[in-house]
Each structure stands twice: as structure tokens, then as C-alpha cells.
Write an enzyme that holds these catalytic residues in place. Structure first.
Site, short mmCIF file in Angstrom:
data_model
loop_
_atom_site.label_atom_id
_atom_site.label_comp_id
_atom_site.label_asym_id
_atom_site.label_seq_id
_atom_site.Cartn_x
_atom_site.Cartn_y
_atom_site.Cartn_z
N ASN A 26 4.08 0.53 2.25
CA ASN A 26 3.98 -0.57 3.21
C ASN A 26 4.02 -1.89 2.46
OD1 ASN A 26 3.03 0.99 5.82
ND2 ASN A 26 1.87 1.81 4.10
N GLU A 50 5.07 6.77 2.31
CA GLU A 50 5.82 5.52 2.41
C GLU A 50 5.12 4.46 1.58
OE1 GLU A 50 5.79 4.18 6.45
OE2 GLU A 50 3.60 4.22 6.60
N ARG A 107 -7.68 7.60 5.22
CA ARG A 107 -7.68 7.74 6.68
C ARG A 107 -7.59 9.22 7.04
NH1 ARG A 107 -2.58 4.18 7.76
NH2 ARG A 107 -2.11 5.17 5.76
N ARG A 109 0.86 -1.18 0.00
CA ARG A 109 0.00 0.00 0.00
C ARG A 109 0.89 1.23 0.00
NH1 ARG A 109 -2.47 0.18 5.06
NH2 ARG A 109 -1.13 1.96 5.55
#
Length: 476
Positions: free
Chosen positions: A148, A146, A452, A127
Site C-alpha cells: 500500500n 500487496e 489484522r 505498508r
């Protein structure tokens, strides 16, 4: 401006409902509040609804589409890094001298390579996370936080949030706006990759093993993916590292067996932080990595997701070496990079450390850790760098330019928390899935998205860390 107009209109609608007394609560046991929303997480034997925003959040359409367009490129990049022993060795050389966790992962990686890989099918589920950096002229730009590469979570629960927010908009009389919410089902996309890897493994009797935590706080997110596999008639078992140590074995061909069942795919939902490991768990991890089973991820791919690798990718010429002959893909990826800086010992590291100490609000200090809540900001960043600036320990961190998104208003709904409007910022994640058999890439796709949102007073941390909540993008 379109984002502000959209948010203001919805907030006015919510306040109107509240003022009319149409907000209802159903008291539950021990004073808990029940919720009809199908989003949950578990802590020991207590079930709460997973936190989410009351309203969907406005997201610039162009940046959303840019994030999707570059995901297949990042899949290719992660896969290329995982196959490049020289690059991983050179990039992590300074880090493994001072970071015990990364060093232990790297030792297993080297041990498996020296023995020879038994694994022939490779599955990547990652992700790529972004924020929307607001420039001085008010223009937003997509900036990568980033990638993941292990245990990328919330693909299951976020598959449900669009329906929740669609219902909220309809209750507010915004039927047309509800119809514009995009369908999103990462759970199905992630399961597609696992199913393809299981198929290529070549044994109809073999199972998929979810490697899970001792205390499973996010079990329903995992169940969404698991149920997709069961619907394909693929048997799933759930085991912990402790179970692997006690029950796991390899045959002469290095096929993995758990309590007599052959395992085709190991899907890691833990194993990304030092707290997941004691000596037995490290031995279990080595057993898994030595096996023929498809690991998601294998240990090379986990190393590809370290912060030090992310920083090295930003250096001029690095992407060209890893993906030769792909200038368009390289340009798409590089357009999302924030400023990233090495703290390795030497003049370059000395200069950037001094700059960050003098102006800590410009940067984020990032250790080689996953799971959220680990980054350092502001005065805390300055204090840590002052302490380690002359020590090799500083090489276990990287520095990144601090991204400054434009806040928006929303309600953040959490169990046992008061309902109040907050200034919020959002982070967009795009799930990617790829499968490689030998040197042939047989699957490469974006598999859905995750939004999020958190209140601006929280500098770091995701949903699992108790800071962010699940959200749905409303494209403007």
C-alpha cells in the site's frame, strides 16, 4: 504446534472468567456498550471503539522477523519504480486503456513530468502486507499480499493495541506472556518521516496538510500521527479536496498555499479510490501534484502501488532492472512473492484465464483498487472471468495464487456484536518510511507493524471495510 498450545491456553482462561461472571458491561446511551479501550473510530457524529481481538494472536517469529528484514528493500524498490517513467509507462500501458481511474492518475503523472517537477523532496510511507501460507507439510511461509503506497492506515491505533492485550493477559494471570509482547509505535515512525520531509522543505512557517475524507471514519488513527507532529512543534492542518479546489493556490515558484498558509507536506489519507474524485477534486489533485510541496505520496508513487505493477515485479529479470547491483535485496523480496499472473491479451493471458475458470479456488482476482473488499474469489471469480475472458476489460485485473493460512481461535470484539469464539486468520503489515532529497536517500527504515485478524468466512476486506479487527502478534 506452539501456536495451538498458546491459543488453547488463553481461550481456557477466558472461558473460566466468563463462567465466573467476571465479564462486565457498562450500558451506555441508546443501548450502546462503553469500552475503556483507547481505540476508537468515528462515523459522522457517532463514536465507537475500533474492533479488536480479545487475545493476541500467535505469529511465527521467523516469519515476523523476515517481514521486518525485507522492508527497507521494498522501500528502495517503490522509490526506484516511482523514478522510472519507462517502466511505469510500459507496465500500465494495457491497464490505462480499460481502467479510467488509473488512466486519469497516469495523465496527471505525465502532465506533471512534461511541465517539470517542482518537488525536490520525496516522502514515502507504505505498508507491505503478508499472510502466512500453510504448505502441505504444515510449514508456514511468508507471502506478500500487496504494498500500500497511499493512505496506509492504522499506524496510529495499532500503536495502542499491545497495551490493551498486555492488560488482558495480566487479567488472565499470564503476566509472563504479557511481558513478551513487543512494543510497537508506528505513529511515531510515520511522524518521523513526515517531520524529516518538513525539515528538508526548508520553511519553519510552513505547515503539514492532512488531506482527509469528507466523512472521516478513522479520524483517531490519524490524530495519533498528527499529535506526534504537534509534539515536534510542527503545525498541522486538515483539509479536503474541496478545500484545496476553493482555497489552494501556487505562487511563481509553485509553492503551495492554503488560505494563505504555505504547505510543506501533503499527507494523503484519501484519494485512492474513484469515489474520492469528481471534476473539481481531479483539478485539486493536479494543483497539488504541480506544487513544490512534498506529497506523500506523489502520484508516481501511487502508481507504483498498483496491482499491475505488483504483478510485473514477479516476472524474471524485472527486479534486477529496477535495482541493479542489489542481488541480496532482490532475493529477500522475491522469497516473499506469491504466484502472480498477467491477464493481458495474448496467449499467456488466455491460458491463465482458462486455468482460473477451470479451478477458481486456486486464485484471487484483483482489480486496480485499494481500500479492501475489491478482490474476487471462487464462483464469483469464475463468473467474472467467464464474462470478460474475451474482452480487453480483463487487462484491468491480475490473478494471484490464493494463500491458505492455518486458522486459529479467537474472540473478535466489535460494537453491537455478540461475543463468540471464531476461527480466524491474520494478516501482518510492516510500515516503511523513506525520504529522498534529489537523488540522496536520507531516511529508510521499517516503522512498526500492524496485525489484522478476521473470521475465516470473510474472504476479503480490512478493518476499514468492517471485516478485520486490530490484533497484536505474540511471537512463537
Amino acid at each position: 504446534m506452539r501456536r495451538e498450545v498458546f491459543t488453547t491456553a488463553l481461550l481456557l482462561g477466558v472461558r473460566a472468567l466468563i463462567s465466573k461472571g467476571e465479564r462486565k458491561r457498562e450500558p451506555g446511551r441508546r443501548g450502546q456498550t462503553h469500552c475503556q479501550c483507547p481505540l476508537f473510530h468515528v462515523k459522522i457524529q457517532v463514536v465507537n471503539y475500533a474492533p479488536f481481538t480479545l487475545l493476541p494472536s500467535a505469529v511465527p517469529r521467523a516469519l515476523f522477523e523476515q517481514a521486518y528484514a525485507v522492508q527497507q528493500d521494498f522501500n528502495l524498490l517503490v522509490d526506484a519504480i516511482s523514478q522510472n517513467k519507462e517502466f511505469l509507462g510500459q507496465t500500465l500501458a494495457s491497464t490505462i486503456k480499460v481502467d479510467d481511474f488509473t488512466a486519469q492518475l497516469f495523465r496527471i503523472y505525465m502532465q506533471v513530468l512534461e511541465e517539470g517537477l517542482a518537488q525536490t523532496v520525496f516522502l514515502g510511507i507504505n505498508r507491505s502486507d503478508y499472510m502466512f501460507d500453510c504448505g502441505l507439510d504444515g510449514t508456514a511461509a511468508l507471502r506478500q499480499i500487496e504494498i500500500n503506497t497511499i493512505a496506509a492506515s492504522f499506524g496510529g491505533l495499532t500503536s495502542r493495541t499491545a497495551d490493551v492485550h498486555g492488560l488482558v493477559l495480566k487479567v488472565l494471570g499470564k503476566t509472563e506472556e504479557a511481558s513478551r509482547l513487543l512494543p510497537n509505535n508506528p505513529a511515531k515512525g510515520l511522524a518521523l518521516g513526515i517531520a524529516k520531509a518538513w525539515e528538508l522543505y526548508g520553511s519553519q512557517r510552513a505547515v503539514v496538510m492532512f488531506l482527509v475524507e469528507e466523512i472521516q471514519r478513522n479520524i483517531f488513527d490519524q490524530r495519533c500521527v498528527e499529535n506526534e507532529l504537534w509534539s515536534r512543534n510542527i503545525r498541522v492542518i486538515r483539509k479536503r479536496f474541496r478545500d484545496v479546489f476553493e482555497q489552494g493556490s501556487l505562487d511563481a515558484s509553485r509553492r503551495l498555499y492554503m488560505d494563505g498558509q504555505e504547505v510543506a507536506v501533503v499527507y494523503y489519507r484519501e484519494g485512492y479510490v474513484p469515489q474520492n474524485y469528481d471534476q473539481q477534486n481531479w483539478e485539486a489533485r493536479l494543483l497539488l501534484e504541480r506544487s513544490r510541496a512534498v506529497k506523500c505520496p506523489d502520484i508516481a508513487t501511487q502508481l507504483a502501488g498498483t496491482k499491475k505493477v505488483q504483478q510485473e515485479l514477479s516476472r524474471p529479470g524485472t527486479l534486477e532492472k529496477l535495482l541493479p547491483g542489489r542481488p541480496e535485496a532482490i532475493a529477500r523480496m522475491r522469497a516473499t512473492f506469491a504466484g502472480l499472473y498477467s491477464l493481458d491479451e495474448g496467449e499467456e493471458g488466455d491460458m491463465i484465464a482458462a486455468t482460473a475458470i477451470a479451478d477458481p479456488d486456486r486464485f484471487v482476482l484483483k482489480p486496480q483498487r485499494e481500500g479492501g473488499g475489491n478482490n474476487l474469489y471462487g464462483e464469483e471469480l469464475r463468473q467474472v472471468l467467464e464474462k470478460i475472458k474475451d474482452s480487453p476489460e480483463r487487462t484491468s485485473y491480475i490473478l494471484m495464487d490464493k494463500i491458505k493460512p492455518q486458522p486459529a481461535l479467537n474472540y473478535l470484539l466489535r460494537a453491537h456484536s455478540p461475543l463468540q469464539v471464531s476461527e480466524c486468520i491474520s494478516e501482518l503489515g510492516i510500515f516503511g518510511v523513506y525520504v529522498r532529497q534529489g537523488q540522496e536517500l536520507v531516511l529508510n527504515q521499517a516503522a512498526g507493524h500492524l496485525l489484522r485478524t478476521k473470521a475465516i468466512e470473510h474472504a476479503d476486506g480490512g478493518v476499514a471495510a468492517g471485516v478485520a479487527v486490530l490484533d497484536t502478534p505474540y511471537l512463537v
